[in-house]
Design an enzyme around this catalytic site. Structure first.
Site, PDB file in Angstrom:
ATOM      1  N   PHE A 115       8.498  -0.201   2.583  1.00  0.00           N
ATOM      2  CA  PHE A 115       7.138  -0.449   2.104  1.00  0.00           C
ATOM      3  C   PHE A 115       6.344  -1.270   3.106  1.00  0.00           C
ATOM      4  O   PHE A 115       6.901  -1.942   3.971  1.00  0.00           O
ATOM      5  CB  PHE A 115       7.154  -1.137   0.729  1.00  0.00           C
ATOM      6  CG  PHE A 115       7.845  -2.481   0.682  1.00  0.00           C
ATOM      7  CD1 PHE A 115       7.115  -3.660   0.777  1.00  0.00           C
ATOM      8  CD2 PHE A 115       9.227  -2.571   0.511  1.00  0.00           C
ATOM      9  CE1 PHE A 115       7.746  -4.899   0.717  1.00  0.00           C
ATOM     10  CE2 PHE A 115       9.858  -3.804   0.455  1.00  0.00           C
ATOM     11  CZ  PHE A 115       9.119  -4.974   0.549  1.00  0.00           C
ATOM     12  N   SER A 141       0.821  -1.215   0.000  1.00  0.00           N
ATOM     13  CA  SER A 141       0.000   0.000   0.000  1.00  0.00           C
ATOM     14  C   SER A 141       0.854   1.264   0.000  1.00  0.00           C
ATOM     15  O   SER A 141       0.471   2.275  -0.574  1.00  0.00           O
ATOM     16  CB  SER A 141      -0.942   0.017   1.210  1.00  0.00           C
ATOM     17  OG  SER A 141      -0.204  -0.070   2.417  1.00  0.00           O
ATOM     18  N   HIS A 142       2.006   1.229   0.681  1.00  0.00           N
ATOM     19  CA  HIS A 142       2.894   2.391   0.768  1.00  0.00           C
ATOM     20  C   HIS A 142       4.310   1.967   0.389  1.00  0.00           C
ATOM     21  O   HIS A 142       4.748   0.891   0.788  1.00  0.00           O
ATOM     22  CB  HIS A 142       2.934   2.961   2.193  1.00  0.00           C
ATOM     23  CG  HIS A 142       1.624   3.495   2.675  1.00  0.00           C
ATOM     24  ND1 HIS A 142       0.524   2.701   2.878  1.00  0.00           N
ATOM     25  CD2 HIS A 142       1.241   4.755   3.002  1.00  0.00           C
ATOM     26  CE1 HIS A 142      -0.493   3.442   3.307  1.00  0.00           C
ATOM     27  NE2 HIS A 142      -0.081   4.698   3.390  1.00  0.00           N
ATOM     28  N   ASN A 143       5.001   2.818  -0.335  1.00  0.00           N
ATOM     29  CA  ASN A 143       6.385   2.521  -0.715  1.00  0.00           C
ATOM     30  C   ASN A 143       7.138   3.838  -0.890  1.00  0.00           C
ATOM     31  O   ASN A 143       6.727   4.685  -1.683  1.00  0.00           O
ATOM     32  CB  ASN A 143       6.414   1.699  -2.011  1.00  0.00           C
ATOM     33  CG  ASN A 143       7.802   1.173  -2.321  1.00  0.00           C
ATOM     34  OD1 ASN A 143       8.761   1.408  -1.588  1.00  0.00           O
ATOM     35  ND2 ASN A 143       7.922   0.448  -3.424  1.00  0.00           N
TER      36      ASN A 143
END
Length: 335
Positions: free
Chosen positions: A102, A89-91
């Site tokens: 991430f 979802s996040h990186n």
């Protein structure tokens, strides 16, 4: 008025048929004005998404923060490989030798599991080294940017006791739909109600049930930090005594500028176990907040990790076949 509306929609979103009418009454304006401002802010990409925010763990998914050490010349290719996984979802690229950070989740029915999934990604990206940092204790996760400048420096973080729930096919159907962005129209939930073929009363009752069970953290708008003027957001890591970790974590979470606060494991090559996300409009402001925190937090050391590049920031789509497809394509990589 714009700042007040942006502040309001980040908090407890009215789960009623006409939520913007409720917000308008609270702020002594009209529904038409609220919708006009929200659509302008959405068009300007200041509002990233307005939807339900779910607890990955309560949905049965296994997740972790992960840091890879990637050679600079291989970052772009590595990022493509990592971002292709539906559970990322996040990186971000951050200012450390562990440069790629991430978040990863795998589905409840995963055949590979989290550890093997990370091993596959490490092999594919030629990571020189990696660390897995699962949540040991969550103190706070609540992104609310201080758009008005009126928020207090400290806030009380409530401890919530969740009720048990057995997710039915109807729960799954609701979850699949409310994880997507709503439109800024007078009745934003009407299309979902029609799709599900249920009444408003039942729909909101299910959302309430999901929230009480901790499956849905909240329903709210998330702003694009930089577009909203918050250009200096640091992941600050702290080396704290594990025996006193919970008390220290609660103290850190009380700062309003902290959106996320977790205890994570320590390793020989990574001594930091308390993680806080700190938001400010400038680096000077953020560093000032960090210094204030350092005065109150009993830590051996701390380090702010600023992101130099954002590669991915999305909501995971739960209960979709994409997870199984990825595993089917990559299951033989470690053989």
């Amino acid at each position: 008025m714009t700042d007040e509306i942006l502040s309001r929609i980040q908090k407890k979103f009215p789960l009623v048929a006409k939520p913007f009418e409720v917000i308008a009454k609270e702020l002594n304006t009209t529904e038409e004005e609220v919708l006009k401002i929200l659509n302008q802010q959405k068009e300007a990409n200041i509002i990233r998404q307005t939807s339900a925010i779910f607890d990955t763990k309560r949905l049965g998914y296994t997740s972790s923060l992960v840091a890879f050490k990637i050679a600079p010349q291989q970052i772009d290719e590595a990022v493509k490989i990592i971002n292709a996984h539906p559970g990322v979802s996040h990186n971000y690229e951050r200012n450390h030798e562990f440069n790629i950070w991430f978040t990863m989740a795998v589905a409840p029915d995963s055949t590979l599991g989290l550890d093997k999934t990370i091993e596959i990604l490490a092999k594919l990206t030629k990571a020189q080294e990696f660390i897995m940092l699962p949540t040991l204790k969550l103190f706070k996760i609540n992104v609310k940017l201080n758009t008005t400048g009126k928020d207090e420096k400290k806030e009380k973080v409530k401890r919530v006791i969740h009720s048990d729930i057995e997710l039915t096919p109807l729960h799954h159907n609701v979850i699949q739909r409310v994880q997507h962005d709503i439109q800024f129209v007078s009745e934003p939930f009407k299309a979902l109600i029609d799709e599900l073929n249920i009444e408003y009363e039942q729909f909101f009752s299910i959302l309430q049930e999901l929230q009480e069970a901790g499956v849905m953290r909240r329903f709210a708008s998330i702003l694009n930090h930089r577009k909203a003027g918050f250009n200096a957001n640091a992941m600050v890591v702290w080396d704290v005594d594990e025996k006193n970790g919970e008390a220290i974590g609660e103290k850190a979470a009380a700062f309003s500028a902290v959106s996320h606060c977790y205890l994570r494991p320590k390793y020989e090559n990574w001594p930091y176990n308390l993680f806080t996300m700190v938001h400010g409009k400038t680096k000077e402001e953020t560093n000032g907040i960090i210094e204030e925190m350092a005065q109150e937090i009993d830590a051996l050391s701390h380090m702010p990790l600023y992101s130099s590049r954002e590669f991915k920031k999305v909501r995971i789509e739960y209960f979709t076949p994409t997870f199984a497809h990825w595993e089917q394509e990559h299951k033989n990589i470690l053989l």
